[in-house]
Design a protein around this motif. Structure first.
Motif, PDB file in Angstrom:
ATOM      1  N   LEU A 153      32.261  46.966  38.102  1.00 30.55           N
ATOM      2  CA  LEU A 153      31.517  48.180  37.811  1.00 30.55           C
ATOM      3  C   LEU A 153      32.484  49.352  37.933  1.00 30.55           C
ATOM      4  O   LEU A 153      33.146  49.506  38.966  1.00 30.55           O
ATOM      5  CB  LEU A 153      30.348  48.360  38.789  1.00 30.55           C
ATOM      6  N   ALA A 154      32.585  50.169  36.897  1.00 27.94           N
ATOM      7  CA  ALA A 154      33.595  51.224  36.852  1.00 27.94           C
ATOM      8  C   ALA A 154      32.958  52.562  36.507  1.00 27.94           C
ATOM      9  O   ALA A 154      31.936  52.615  35.810  1.00 27.94           O
ATOM     10  CB  ALA A 154      34.675  50.884  35.823  1.00 27.94           C
ATOM     11  N   GLY A 155      33.582  53.626  36.997  1.00 31.85           N
ATOM     12  CA  GLY A 155      33.145  54.979  36.695  1.00 31.85           C
ATOM     13  C   GLY A 155      34.284  55.770  36.084  1.00 31.85           C
ATOM     14  O   GLY A 155      35.149  56.260  36.811  1.00 31.85           O
ATOM     15  N   LEU A 215      36.405  51.594  41.015  1.00 29.28           N
ATOM     16  CA  LEU A 215      36.170  50.239  40.520  1.00 29.28           C
ATOM     17  C   LEU A 215      35.571  49.395  41.642  1.00 29.28           C
ATOM     18  O   LEU A 215      36.077  49.406  42.767  1.00 29.28           O
ATOM     19  CB  LEU A 215      37.468  49.586  40.039  1.00 29.28           C
ATOM     20  N   GLU A 216      34.502  48.669  41.339  1.00 32.44           N
ATOM     21  CA  GLU A 216      33.882  47.750  42.292  1.00 32.44           C
ATOM     22  C   GLU A 216      33.943  46.343  41.700  1.00 32.44           C
ATOM     23  O   GLU A 216      33.463  46.111  40.590  1.00 32.44           O
ATOM     24  CB  GLU A 216      32.427  48.134  42.555  1.00 32.44           C
ATOM     25  N   ILE A 271      33.458  42.330  46.607  1.00 33.31           N
ATOM     26  CA  ILE A 271      34.763  41.781  46.984  1.00 33.31           C
ATOM     27  C   ILE A 271      35.702  42.905  47.404  1.00 33.31           C
ATOM     28  O   ILE A 271      36.327  42.853  48.467  1.00 33.31           O
ATOM     29  CB  ILE A 271      35.379  40.992  45.816  1.00 33.31           C
ATOM     30  N   SER A 272      35.812  43.947  46.579  1.00 37.16           N
ATOM     31  CA  SER A 272      36.742  45.027  46.880  1.00 37.16           C
ATOM     32  C   SER A 272      36.352  46.274  46.105  1.00 37.16           C
ATOM     33  O   SER A 272      35.600  46.219  45.122  1.00 37.16           O
ATOM     34  CB  SER A 272      38.186  44.627  46.529  1.00 37.16           C
ATOM     35  N   GLU A 273      36.880  47.404  46.566  1.00 42.31           N
ATOM     36  CA  GLU A 273      36.737  48.684  45.884  1.00 42.31           C
ATOM     37  C   GLU A 273      38.112  49.331  45.769  1.00 42.31           C
ATOM     38  O   GLU A 273      38.882  49.331  46.728  1.00 42.31           O
ATOM     39  CB  GLU A 273      35.816  49.628  46.660  1.00 42.31           C
ATOM     40  N   VAL A 274      38.417  49.872  44.600  1.00 38.56           N
ATOM     41  CA  VAL A 274      39.684  50.556  44.388  1.00 38.56           C
ATOM     42  C   VAL A 274      39.423  51.835  43.605  1.00 38.56           C
ATOM     43  O   VAL A 274      38.347  52.018  43.022  1.00 38.56           O
ATOM     44  CB  VAL A 274      40.707  49.674  43.633  1.00 38.56           C
ATOM     45  N   SER A 275      40.417  52.699  43.575  1.00 39.45           N
ATOM     46  CA  SER A 275      40.304  53.960  42.844  1.00 39.45           C
ATOM     47  C   SER A 275      41.342  53.995  41.733  1.00 39.45           C
ATOM     48  O   SER A 275      42.537  53.843  41.989  1.00 39.45           O
ATOM     49  CB  SER A 275      40.509  55.150  43.799  1.00 39.45           C
ATOM     50  N   ALA A 283      44.053  55.321  48.170  1.00 35.01           N
ATOM     51  CA  ALA A 283      42.897  55.072  49.029  1.00 35.01           C
ATOM     52  C   ALA A 283      41.619  55.548  48.363  1.00 35.01           C
ATOM     53  O   ALA A 283      41.614  56.523  47.605  1.00 35.01           O
ATOM     54  CB  ALA A 283      43.083  55.779  50.368  1.00 35.01           C
ATOM     55  N   VAL A 284      40.534  54.824  48.641  1.00 37.69           N
ATOM     56  CA  VAL A 284      39.222  55.211  48.121  1.00 37.69           C
ATOM     57  C   VAL A 284      38.567  56.111  49.160  1.00 37.69           C
ATOM     58  O   VAL A 284      37.881  55.642  50.069  1.00 37.69           O
ATOM     59  CB  VAL A 284      38.348  53.975  47.834  1.00 37.69           C
ATOM     60  N   ASN A 285      38.810  57.388  49.066  1.00 39.59           N
ATOM     61  CA  ASN A 285      38.259  58.342  50.017  1.00 39.59           C
ATOM     62  C   ASN A 285      37.138  59.120  49.355  1.00 39.59           C
ATOM     63  O   ASN A 285      37.289  59.630  48.247  1.00 39.59           O
ATOM     64  CB  ASN A 285      39.334  59.315  50.510  1.00 39.59           C
TER      65      ASN A 285
END
Length: 605
Positions: free
Chosen positions: A329-331, A339-340, A350-354, A437-439
């Protein structure tokens, strides 16, 4: 393992065309691929098996064998705008801008036989929209849209139109990705109060009334997107309008249509646009991302029943990996690029990234890696790409020089069966790159609230995924779901408890335990120490504190009388503030002592 074989991705931009090693170190340019250094490289396309690719560098059309690293054909076509391969890669279709010279229209669509490199057909196709011919999986038939009719060719013989399906104002069509029976869906726009409709036919039975095996009609549709599932048994129809009475950006609708004739509007649980839809590779379920931000994401089965809800969040794109066991899932766009990666089977994150400023996302054929890119002309600065592992590790990032533009990034396809579905891991793989980092962005505070410790009110409250929401509700209570009456009683009890907590004066210091212990008195009769400072007008109404007896009939009467006393005290406040009362209101004021006496009599009975 599924991720061990080397795969590559290709980049096309103002610096030409080049190949990069995509899922293994060192993620560098592949010098064995000649590519192109032309800044006029306009298009790039691969055959479904990934064995052949074709591009136009502004001077000629080049067809290249990726496996053997050799040029197959160099065809004199200078201004090709679009390319597409047939399913087996034996045919290549090209499109150029339509022109008229000396009143002679140009034949701007060409079909090329790649076994010989020679042109087998040249046809007129004026518009770029739906220009590409569509082949069946076995290439037995080919369909194209021309002048309000669908033309059918057989066995790649484009010199003869075998059959025609004439439909007034047909603007879109889609050939199902399966073999026999060959199924084609056609969209006809509505007019003069008539609805638009999508009709499904099975070739060669396409003529006469009643020939359609399934159909779906709807209003509010200026454009449609037809999406078949992988088995060709059902399709999603995404309709949209340019503008509407409710939104400047128009409206979207999502409809479901099956070959057996079943059709319905997909039941979406939130109002707003439909941002993205994706079929599971198995064709048995689909995912929809919809609703005003924060958008909601739901998985539906073929009965259009919601089987899992991802909650809400800042997303506008959904992507399945080639095996369907991982969902991203992306924005993108005006969102922050989050990104999820979700495990579809266990329904866990599983993970989240930016990936900030990304405009493109693509899964690698191994189902483990993915690429995000910032492309021109959507973003003309900061063009580059990032290679990710689904566990959240950033494997490679590269940026172009400040004046260079990146136009296209795509993975090289591989034959089916090359990779197997990856085993899901929740541990990040090692990498030398440092992922951003996903802040969460700091909450906005208005100038008047800055520097204070006042709590911040959130603009959006994100909903939890359905499995977490269920766990949270079970934590709160293990009882059965409450009925409407139970919910009403519980809310009333909470309101009474809150009112009791706000009680001031002697009533708060020494709560009344029964009517016999504390007879009801009016504010005039109450001791001076128990009265509040007078409020202006009717801003503050004295509160009568009365305990219930447990007898339903008496308690009902007590509540009724207490309500009347509250109304009387409000009228007194209005009178003191100078408000002119009506005759019936003055009569109500005279009954205060009578009501207080009746309440005390109930306590003695």
């Amino acid at each position: 393992m599924a991720c061990n074989r080397q795969i590559n991705f290709y980049c096309r931009g103002s610096e030409g065309l080049w190949r990069v090693q995509g899922n293994k170190e060192p993620y560098e340019k592949d010098a064995s691929f000649v590519g192109s250094s032309s800044s006029q490289c306009k298009c790039l396309e691969f055959s479904p098996s990934g064995e052949t690719c074709a591009w136009c560098d502004g001077t000629s059309l080049k067809v290249y064998n990726v496996v053997e690293n050799k040029l197959l054909h160099d065809i004199e076509l200078s201004s090709v705008g679009y390319l597409t391969f047939s399913p087996s890669g034996s045919m290549l279709a090209t499109w150029q801008v339509f022109t008229v010279k000396d009143k002679i229209p140009s034949r701007n669509m060409r079909i090329i036989d790649l076994t010989t490199g020679k042109e087998v057909a040249s046809l007129i196709q004026k518009k770029a929209h739906q220009w590409a011919p569509q082949w069946s999986a076995d290439e037995k038939i080919c369909v194209r849209n021309y002048n309000n009719e669908l033309q059918f060719f057989e066995e790649n013989n484009f010199s003869e139109v075998k059959m025609k399906l004439h439909l007034q104002k047909v603007s879109d069509f889609s050939l199902a990705p399966n073999s026999m029976p060959y199924t084609v869906a056609a969209y006809v726009a509505g007019s003069k109060g008539l609805p638009s409709n999508v009709r499904v036919y099975q070739y060669p039975n396409i003529g006469g009334h009643g020939a359609a095996v399934a159909s779906k009609s709807f209003f509010k549709a200026e454009r449609v997107n037809l999406e078949w599932n992988s088995t060709g048994t059902a399709m999603l129809i995404l309709t949209s309008t340019e503008t509407s009475a409710s939104s400047y950006y128009g409206e979207q609708g999502l409809h479901f249509l099956a070959l057996n004739g079943d059709s319905c509007v997909v039941p979406l649980a939130k109002n707003g646009p439909v941002y993205s839809i994706a079929w599971h590779p198995s064709g048995t379920e689909f995912t929809v991302l919809y609703g005003y931000m924060p958008a909601k994401c739901t998985i539906f089965n073929l009965k259009n029943e919601a089987i899992f809800d991802f909650g809400t969040g800042p997303r506008n794109h959904v992507f399945y990996n080639p095996f369907g066991n991982i969902l991203c899932l992306a924005g993108f766009g005006n969102l922050q690029g989050k990104l999820e990666f979700w495990d579809v089977k266990s329904q866990k994150l599983i993970s989240e990234v930016s990936a900030k400023d990304s405009t493109y996302f693509g899964w690698a054929p191994d189902g483990c890696h993915a690429i995000t890119a910032t492309l021109s002309p959507r973003m003309r600065v900061g063009n580059g790409y990032k290679v990710w592992h689904y566990t959240g590790s950033l494997m490679k990032q590269a940026s172009l020089s400040s004046n260079a533009e990146l136009w296209q990034v795509m993975w090289s396809p591989v034959p089916k069966g090359t990779f197997s579905a990856p085993t899901i891991s929740y541990t990040a793989v090692p990498t030398n790159e440092k992922a951003p980092a996903v802040n969460a962005a700091p909450a906005y505070r208005p100038p008047g609230a800055r520097g204070s410790k006042a709590p911040v009110t959130k603009v959006h409250e994100y909903e939890l995924p359905s499995n977490q929401k269920k766990a949270a509700s079970e934590t709160e209570t293990n009882s059965a779901p409450l009925s409407k009456n139970q919910k009403r009683k519980r809310a009333k009890a909470a309101a009474i408890a809150k009112a009791a907590e706000n009680t001031t004066g002697d009533a708060k210091q020494a709560p009344v335990t029964s009517l016999q212990q504390a007879p009801v008195t009016s504010p005039q009769q109450a001791p001076a120490s128990s009265q509040q400072a007078p409020a202006t007008g009717s801003q503050q109404t004295p509160l009568y504190v009365v305990d219930l007896t447990g007898d339903p009939e008496k308690d009902k009467r007590i509540k009724n009388l207490t309500k009347k006393l509250q109304q009387i005290m409000k009228l007194k406040g209005d009178l003191a503030a100078g408000v002119k009362l009506q005759f019936n209101q003055l009569e109500k004021l005279k009954k205060e002592d009578e009501i207080v006496d009746e309440l005390n009599n109930i306590s003695l009975s």
